[in-house]
Design a protein around this motif. Structure first.
Motif, PDB file in Angstrom:
ATOM      1  N   ILE A 413       0.833  -1.206   0.000  1.00 31.84           N
ATOM      2  CA  ILE A 413       0.000   0.000   0.000  1.00 31.84           C
ATOM      3  C   ILE A 413       0.865   1.252   0.000  1.00 31.84           C
ATOM      4  CG2 ILE A 413      -1.715   1.302   1.346  1.00 31.84           C
ATOM      5  CD1 ILE A 413      -2.961  -1.364   2.130  1.00 31.84           C
ATOM      6  N   ILE A 414       1.969   1.236   0.733  1.00 32.64           N
ATOM      7  CA  ILE A 414       2.927   2.346   0.686  1.00 32.64           C
ATOM      8  C   ILE A 414       4.286   1.784   0.292  1.00 32.64           C
ATOM      9  CG2 ILE A 414       4.151   4.097   2.037  1.00 32.64           C
ATOM     10  CD1 ILE A 414       1.650   4.474   3.702  1.00 32.64           C
ATOM     11  N   GLU A 415       4.815   2.274  -0.795  1.00 29.40           N
ATOM     12  CA  GLU A 415       6.106   1.795  -1.304  1.00 29.40           C
ATOM     13  C   GLU A 415       7.259   2.359  -0.474  1.00 29.40           C
ATOM     14  OE1 GLU A 415       6.737  -0.315  -3.687  1.00 29.40           O
ATOM     15  OE2 GLU A 415       4.859  -0.469  -4.821  1.00 29.40           O
ATOM     16  N   ARG A 416       8.314   1.561  -0.388  1.00 28.15           N
ATOM     17  CA  ARG A 416       9.555   2.029   0.245  1.00 28.15           C
ATOM     18  C   ARG A 416      10.023   3.320  -0.413  1.00 28.15           C
ATOM     19  NH1 ARG A 416      14.940   0.244  -1.283  1.00 28.15           N
ATOM     20  NH2 ARG A 416      16.437   0.699   0.362  1.00 28.15           N
ATOM     21  N   ASN A 417      10.581   4.228   0.403  1.00 28.29           N
ATOM     22  CA  ASN A 417      11.084   5.527  -0.035  1.00 28.29           C
ATOM     23  C   ASN A 417       9.987   6.489  -0.484  1.00 28.29           C
ATOM     24  OD1 ASN A 417      13.875   5.203   0.485  1.00 28.29           O
ATOM     25  ND2 ASN A 417      14.092   3.948  -1.356  1.00 28.29           N
ATOM     26  N   THR A 418       8.741   6.233  -0.039  1.00 31.69           N
ATOM     27  CA  THR A 418       7.662   7.207  -0.243  1.00 31.69           C
ATOM     28  C   THR A 418       7.833   8.349   0.761  1.00 31.69           C
ATOM     29  OG1 THR A 418       6.105   5.523  -1.025  1.00 31.69           O
ATOM     30  CG2 THR A 418       5.161   7.564  -0.153  1.00 31.69           C
ATOM     31  N   THR A 419       7.681   9.575   0.299  1.00 30.23           N
ATOM     32  CA  THR A 419       7.808  10.733   1.187  1.00 30.23           C
ATOM     33  C   THR A 419       6.729  10.704   2.266  1.00 30.23           C
ATOM     34  OG1 THR A 419       8.741  12.082  -0.586  1.00 30.23           O
ATOM     35  CG2 THR A 419       7.799  13.256   1.275  1.00 30.23           C
ATOM     36  N   ILE A 420       7.140  10.981   3.505  1.00 34.14           N
ATOM     37  CA  ILE A 420       6.194  11.038   4.614  1.00 34.14           C
ATOM     38  C   ILE A 420       6.194  12.453   5.211  1.00 34.14           C
ATOM     39  CG2 ILE A 420       6.381   8.594   5.166  1.00 34.14           C
ATOM     40  CD1 ILE A 420       8.241   9.335   7.500  1.00 34.14           C
ATOM     41  N   PRO A 421       5.057  12.858   5.840  1.00 33.67           N
ATOM     42  CA  PRO A 421       3.851  12.061   6.101  1.00 33.67           C
ATOM     43  C   PRO A 421       3.093  11.743   4.815  1.00 33.67           C
ATOM     44  CG  PRO A 421       3.530  14.354   6.760  1.00 33.67           C
ATOM     45  CD  PRO A 421       4.959  14.223   6.406  1.00 33.67           C
ATOM     46  N   THR A 422       2.363  10.619   4.847  1.00 33.16           N
ATOM     47  CA  THR A 422       1.577  10.214   3.691  1.00 33.16           C
ATOM     48  C   THR A 422       0.368   9.407   4.140  1.00 33.16           C
ATOM     49  OG1 THR A 422       1.681   9.128   1.518  1.00 33.16           O
ATOM     50  CG2 THR A 422       2.827   8.038   3.321  1.00 33.16           C
ATOM     51  N   LYS A 423      -0.662   9.424   3.314  1.00 34.16           N
ATOM     52  CA  LYS A 423      -1.884   8.669   3.581  1.00 34.16           C
ATOM     53  C   LYS A 423      -2.350   8.064   2.265  1.00 34.16           C
ATOM     54  CE  LYS A 423      -6.436   9.181   5.771  1.00 34.16           C
ATOM     55  NZ  LYS A 423      -7.357  10.150   6.440  1.00 34.16           N
ATOM     56  N   GLN A 424      -2.421   6.731   2.219  1.00 35.42           N
ATOM     57  CA  GLN A 424      -2.794   6.050   0.980  1.00 35.42           C
ATOM     58  C   GLN A 424      -3.784   4.936   1.269  1.00 35.42           C
ATOM     59  OE1 GLN A 424       0.471   5.100  -1.655  1.00 35.42           O
ATOM     60  NE2 GLN A 424       1.732   6.778  -0.861  1.00 35.42           N
TER      61      GLN A 424
END
Length: 557
Positions: A413-424
């Motif tokens: 659902i959230i890929e590695r190295n996705t910028t945070i904060p994030t909501k998916q």
């Protein structure tokens, strides 16, 4: 006195550091011995508890009662590979309690069990006290740093330790991001800079690629190894000399805790010597019985016994650049942090990898992380300094996050190295089957193009849907790290269409994960804050440890 002032703490494996941003600049705060870093050591003697430099001085004489490297324990299970690999090297006693590691110590003639959070809290309390003594008043708010590769559980446990220490955590900040903030402010970066942070801490190696543009720090990728740190060089050297002593005297000291701790301390100093000299001496009087141990090690020998660690570091750099989709020629500056980054072989390796590029040495590798944490603390506490006006950091998730789907596969659902904060969010269909007259379910990601699953055999019946949350890079759930599990109950098969469950992952700025799931037909919802470890401290545990820490303070005075 400014009630909103806040400190930055680098809670290190080997050494910790505290800093504050005031009067438009960062000030690293020295301890009572005027040292700008403080050993992350805690010692329990027969009558007293010591923290910091005093504790480290006791390590050789009191190996069983001296605790160090606790950062390699916090937030981990007892059976974790890192814990098991280090067990034979620690002189203190580790036991298993509800699948968690706990440290057994003798204090005031009683055996006591301590959690890693409790020991970390003592170190954090020490750093808090150092700041308060220097500033002349109480300090509560803090930003605390952790390695980029720390899992959700390790971040949560670090936050628990801070609460026990009497701190209000404004942010759990990744160490490379803190270092990049220090680099950006110190060098007054205004244009576009693409930097690689090589962070060799006491317990981990992390590499991050960070783009700085108009004050915004955007982490593009991070990679690392939780089993390579400065402490591992000491272990390799100590093993080398134990073998040498065995050859010379036919005596095996590999299980002698007292001798190993004395040798470990000598090896730490020898490692530092080899950063500026080509040879270092080991001189330990009465090393075993009446035998003195005197030996030498050359820089070449040191590099040979650690060669595989150096090879691994190069691989981590290559992986980080590949994940960032960047060529090494696009990196403007390479910034080294962590005391062991001074090792000449490491500097040569990195310089050669980047085709002779000069390494940026504008910030102190021992203090850079605390420096950056102090900047973040000032921003979050509302400091209005012009120096901080345009600084914004964007961290990334160090691991992919997903749920177990049909046939034990992971749906990310959230890929590695996705910028945070994030909501998916992702939508899944419930796939039911009968097993022993009971409905069991699996989840399949919703796809409008796929033929609908037949639900007639299950019409008007209810089921429970288990949602298992994992972190890791493998396609099979069993090969990843289970963070937690929760259930959506009494989901009704009300039509011939499979029930749809919307699952949302929400990572906050501290890198801590919240997961929710909702049945799109009935609107039934359940959620969890991932704890990653059923043995994690409860609120009552934390409250109990706060009171225990207060008792220690009274007994020590």
């Amino acid at each position: 006195m400014d009630r909103r002032r806040a400190i930055g703490i680098d809670l290190g494996t080997a050494y910790s550091c505290v800093a504050i941003f005031q009067h438009d600049k960062v000030e690293v705060i020295p301890n009572e011995l005027f040292e700008r870093t403080t050993p992350s050591y805690v010692t329990f003697t027969k009558y007293r508890r010591l923290v910091g430099s005093d504790a480290k001085y006791q390590a050789d004489a009191n190996p069983n009662g001296t605790i160090f490297n606790v950062k390699r324990l916090i937030g981990r299970r007892y059976d974790d590979a890192v814990v098991q690999n280090n067990l034979k090297h620690w002189p203190f006693q580790l036991v298993i309690d509800l699948e968690k590691p706990k440290i057994m110590i003798e204090y005031k003639e009683q055996l006591k069990l301590m959690t890693p959070e409790e020991v970390s809290a003592l170190i954090l309390r020490k750093m808090k006290q150092i700041a308060e003594d220097h500033l002349g008043g109480p300090v509560t708010d803090a930003v605390i740093t952790v390695p980029a590769a720390f899992t959700d559980s390790q971040r949560q446990a670090t936050k628990d330790a801070a609460v026990i220490a009497g701190l209000n955590v404004l942010r759990i900040l990744s160490e490379p991001v803190a270092a990049a903030m220090a680099y950006g402010l110190h060098n007054q970066i205004s244009g576009l800079r693409q930097i690689l942070i090589f962070d060799l801490g006491g317990g981990t190696t992390n590499v991050s690629v960070i783009v700085i543009y108009k004050g915004v720090l955007d982490v593009k990728s991070t990679s690392g190894d939780v089993q390579i740190g400065g402490e591992d060089f000491h272990i390799r050297m100590a093993t080398y000399f134990i073998e040498k002593f065995k050859r010379e005297h036919n005596i095996d000291l590999s299980k002698n805790k007292h001798a190993k701790q004395r040798l470990r301390s000598a090896c730490e100093q020898a490692k530092k010597t080899l950063s500026s000299s080509t040879q270092a001496s080991i001189n330990i009087d009465l090393f075993h019985e009446n035998i003195d141990f005197k030996s030498t090690i050359t820089r070449t020998q040191f590099e040979k016994i650690n060669d595989d660690l150096f090879v691994s570091m190069r691989t981590i750099i290559e992986t980080t650049l590949r994940d960032a989709k960047m060529d090494k020629s696009s990196i403007d500056d390479v910034v080294l942090i962590g005391g062991s980054s001074r090792i000449p072989k490491i500097r040569d390796l990195i310089r050669d990898f980047f085709n002779g590029k000069l390494l940026n040495q504008s910030i102190n590798p021992d203090e850079a992380v605390a420096y950056g944490a102090a900047i973040q603390a000032a921003i979050l506490s509302g400091n209005q300094s012009e120096q901080l006006e345009r600084i914004l950091s964007l961290d990334v998730a160090p691991y992919s996050l997903g749920i177990e789907a049909k046939d034990g596969q992971i749906t990310t659902i959230i890929e590695r190295n996705t910028t945070i904060p994030t909501k998916q969010s992702r939508t899944f269909e419930v796939s039911p089957s009968y097993q022993a007259d009971k409905i069991v379910t699996e989840l399949i990601e919703h796809d409008e193009r796929r033929p609908k699953l037949p639900m007639t055999p299950f019409l008007n019946q209810k089921c429970d849907v288990d949602i298992k949350v994992f972190e890791g890079q493998d396609g099979l759930a069993i090969n990843n790290n289970l963070l937690g599990c929760f259930t959506l109950s009494d989901i009704l098969f009300s039509s011939d269409v499979a029930p749809q469950i919307e699952i949302t992952f929400d990572i906050d700025a501290n890198g801590i994960l919240n997961v929710s799931a909702i049945d799109k037909t009935s609107q039934k919802e359940n959620k969890m804050r991932v704890t990653n470890d059923k043995g994690r401290l409860s609120e009552s545990d934390i409250e109990s440890l706060i009171k225990k820490l207060e008792r220690y303070d009274l007994e020590n005075n």
